[in-house]
Design an enzyme around this catalytic site. Structure first.
Site, PDB file in Angstrom:
ATOM      1  N   GLY A   1       0.922  -1.275   0.055  1.00  0.00           N
ATOM      2  CA  GLY A   1       0.067   0.079  -0.068  1.00  0.00           C
ATOM      3  C   GLY A   1       0.764   1.317  -0.148  1.00  0.00           C
ATOM      4  O   GLY A   1       2.220   1.328   0.532  1.00  0.00           O
TER       5      GLY A   1
ATOM      6  N   HIS B   1      -2.943   7.179   7.226  1.00  0.00           N
ATOM      7  CA  HIS B   1      -1.672   8.057   6.366  1.00  0.00           C
ATOM      8  C   HIS B   1      -2.571   9.338   5.983  1.00  0.00           C
ATOM      9  O   HIS B   1      -1.996  10.472   6.177  1.00  0.00           O
ATOM     10  CB  HIS B   1      -1.198   7.403   5.233  1.00  0.00           C
ATOM     11  CG  HIS B   1      -0.172   6.582   5.610  1.00  0.00           C
ATOM     12  ND1 HIS B   1       1.048   6.895   6.372  1.00  0.00           N
ATOM     13  CD2 HIS B   1       0.305   5.243   5.341  1.00  0.00           C
ATOM     14  CE1 HIS B   1       2.064   6.083   6.445  1.00  0.00           C
ATOM     15  NE2 HIS B   1       1.590   5.010   6.028  1.00  0.00           N
TER      16      HIS B   1
ATOM     17  N   GLN C   1       2.891   9.879   1.627  1.00  0.00           N
ATOM     18  CA  GLN C   1       4.304   9.242   1.726  1.00  0.00           C
ATOM     19  C   GLN C   1       5.012   9.712   0.426  1.00  0.00           C
ATOM     20  O   GLN C   1       6.209   9.185   0.482  1.00  0.00           O
ATOM     21  CB  GLN C   1       3.794   7.707   1.672  1.00  0.00           C
ATOM     22  CG  GLN C   1       3.227   7.322   2.961  1.00  0.00           C
ATOM     23  CD  GLN C   1       3.387   5.903   3.004  1.00  0.00           C
ATOM     24  OE1 GLN C   1       2.522   5.273   2.232  1.00  0.00           O
ATOM     25  NE2 GLN C   1       4.240   5.018   3.473  1.00  0.00           N
TER      26      GLN C   1
ATOM     27  N   HIS D   1      -4.568   1.094   7.552  1.00  0.00           N
ATOM     28  CA  HIS D   1      -3.190   1.540   7.662  1.00  0.00           C
ATOM     29  C   HIS D   1      -3.002   2.870   6.680  1.00  0.00           C
ATOM     30  O   HIS D   1      -2.423   3.883   7.103  1.00  0.00           O
ATOM     31  CB  HIS D   1      -2.262   0.587   7.393  1.00  0.00           C
ATOM     32  CG  HIS D   1      -0.533   0.965   7.322  1.00  0.00           C
ATOM     33  ND1 HIS D   1       0.146   0.774   8.362  1.00  0.00           N
ATOM     34  CD2 HIS D   1      -0.215   1.577   6.527  1.00  0.00           C
ATOM     35  CE1 HIS D   1       1.312   1.089   8.194  1.00  0.00           C
ATOM     36  NE2 HIS D   1       1.231   1.927   7.048  1.00  0.00           N
ATOM     37  N   GLU D   2      -3.575   2.520   5.531  1.00  0.00           N
ATOM     38  CA  GLU D   2      -3.242   3.694   4.493  1.00  0.00           C
ATOM     39  C   GLU D   2      -4.067   4.785   4.764  1.00  0.00           C
ATOM     40  O   GLU D   2      -3.746   5.891   4.546  1.00  0.00           O
ATOM     41  CB  GLU D   2      -3.386   3.093   3.028  1.00  0.00           C
ATOM     42  CG  GLU D   2      -2.769   1.892   2.443  1.00  0.00           C
ATOM     43  CD  GLU D   2      -1.148   2.392   2.742  1.00  0.00           C
ATOM     44  OE1 GLU D   2      -0.678   3.445   2.575  1.00  0.00           O
ATOM     45  OE2 GLU D   2      -0.332   1.439   3.152  1.00  0.00           O
TER      46      GLU D   2
ATOM     47  N   CYS E   1       5.888  -0.262   7.531  1.00  0.00           N
ATOM     48  CA  CYS E   1       5.522   0.953   6.764  1.00  0.00           C
ATOM     49  C   CYS E   1       6.730   1.438   5.901  1.00  0.00           C
ATOM     50  O   CYS E   1       7.856   1.536   6.506  1.00  0.00           O
ATOM     51  CB  CYS E   1       4.977   2.205   7.699  1.00  0.00           C
ATOM     52  SG  CYS E   1       4.589   3.656   6.909  1.00  0.00           S
ATOM     53  N   LEU E   2       6.492   1.709   4.863  1.00  0.00           N
ATOM     54  CA  LEU E   2       7.471   2.145   3.680  1.00  0.00           C
ATOM     55  C   LEU E   2       8.208   3.444   4.426  1.00  0.00           C
ATOM     56  O   LEU E   2       9.464   3.523   3.987  1.00  0.00           O
ATOM     57  CB  LEU E   2       6.991   2.392   2.353  1.00  0.00           C
ATOM     58  CG  LEU E   2       6.599   1.253   1.633  1.00  0.00           C
ATOM     59  CD1 LEU E   2       6.043   1.500   0.201  1.00  0.00           C
ATOM     60  CD2 LEU E   2       7.493   0.189   1.582  1.00  0.00           C
TER      61      LEU E   2
END
Ligand code: NI
Length: 185
Positions: free
Chosen positions: A45, A144, A50, A140-141, A98-99
């Site tokens: 995702g 963000h 991000q 999660h996304e 998380c990226l």
């Protein structure tokens, strides 16, 4: 085009993102670039903040989880201006990463079932329900675009223990094999 992924500590990750306007000319290109950036980083995702854009947009491709959860086969979607209208059930823990926070993974508690309204990339308004891992990835996304990171869900003691590592991520003292932008470097 692969875009640098913004690392922990950048203020854009703490901001509530703005709705996207329907005829926004750069939207399709942005979506393309985000797919490319996500696949390059082997993420499931990616949310617009991000890559430094404070917009209510995220994308998800859960096919890497297909083996453990066959229902995720082909679960690949773009979510524009989403709103989670309901979350229900009993909290369950799952180990999240998380990226934007490479090298850190922690168990996060979330509710298992969600109802979400969003526009797809053709601007069809959609309402759907998700549960299990699909709901988890979306939550999660979605966080963000609300300016929330998975580390914000951790108990204060756990967060204190992670402080140094998170600071190192902000400074770029972390091993990562995709392009990033570090706020304290
Ligand atoms: Ni993330």
């Amino acid at each position: 085009m692969i875009l640098p992924v913004v690392a922990y500590g950048d203020p854009v990750l703490k901001k509530e993102a703005e709705d996207i306007e329907k005829d926004s000319p750069e939207l399709q290109k942005l979506i393309e670039d985000m797919w490319e950036t996500m696949y390059n980083a082997e993420g499931v995702g990616l949310a617009a903040p991000q890559i430094g854009k404070s917009l209510r947009l995220f994308l998800v491709d859960a096919s890497p989880f297909e083996e453990e959860e066959p229902s995720l086969k082909g679960f690949k979607k773009v979510f524009i201006n989403p709103i989670i209208v309901e979350e229900e059930g009993e909290e369950w823990a799952f180990n999240e990463g998380c990226l934007s926070i490479p090298g850190v993974r922690e168990d996060v508690n979330r509710l298992p079932k969600i109802t979400i309204e969003y526009y797809d990339e053709k601007w069809n308004l959609i309402e759907e329900q998700y549960d299990g891992l699909a709901a988890r990835i979306i939550q999660h996304e979605y966080d963000h675009i609300e300016g929330i990171l998975f580390t914000d869900h951790l108990a204060p003691l756990k967060r204190t223990l992670l402080k140094k590592r998170l600071n190192n991520v902000s400074k770029g003292n972390v091993s990562v094999n995709y392009r990033m932008k570090f706020p304290k470097k």
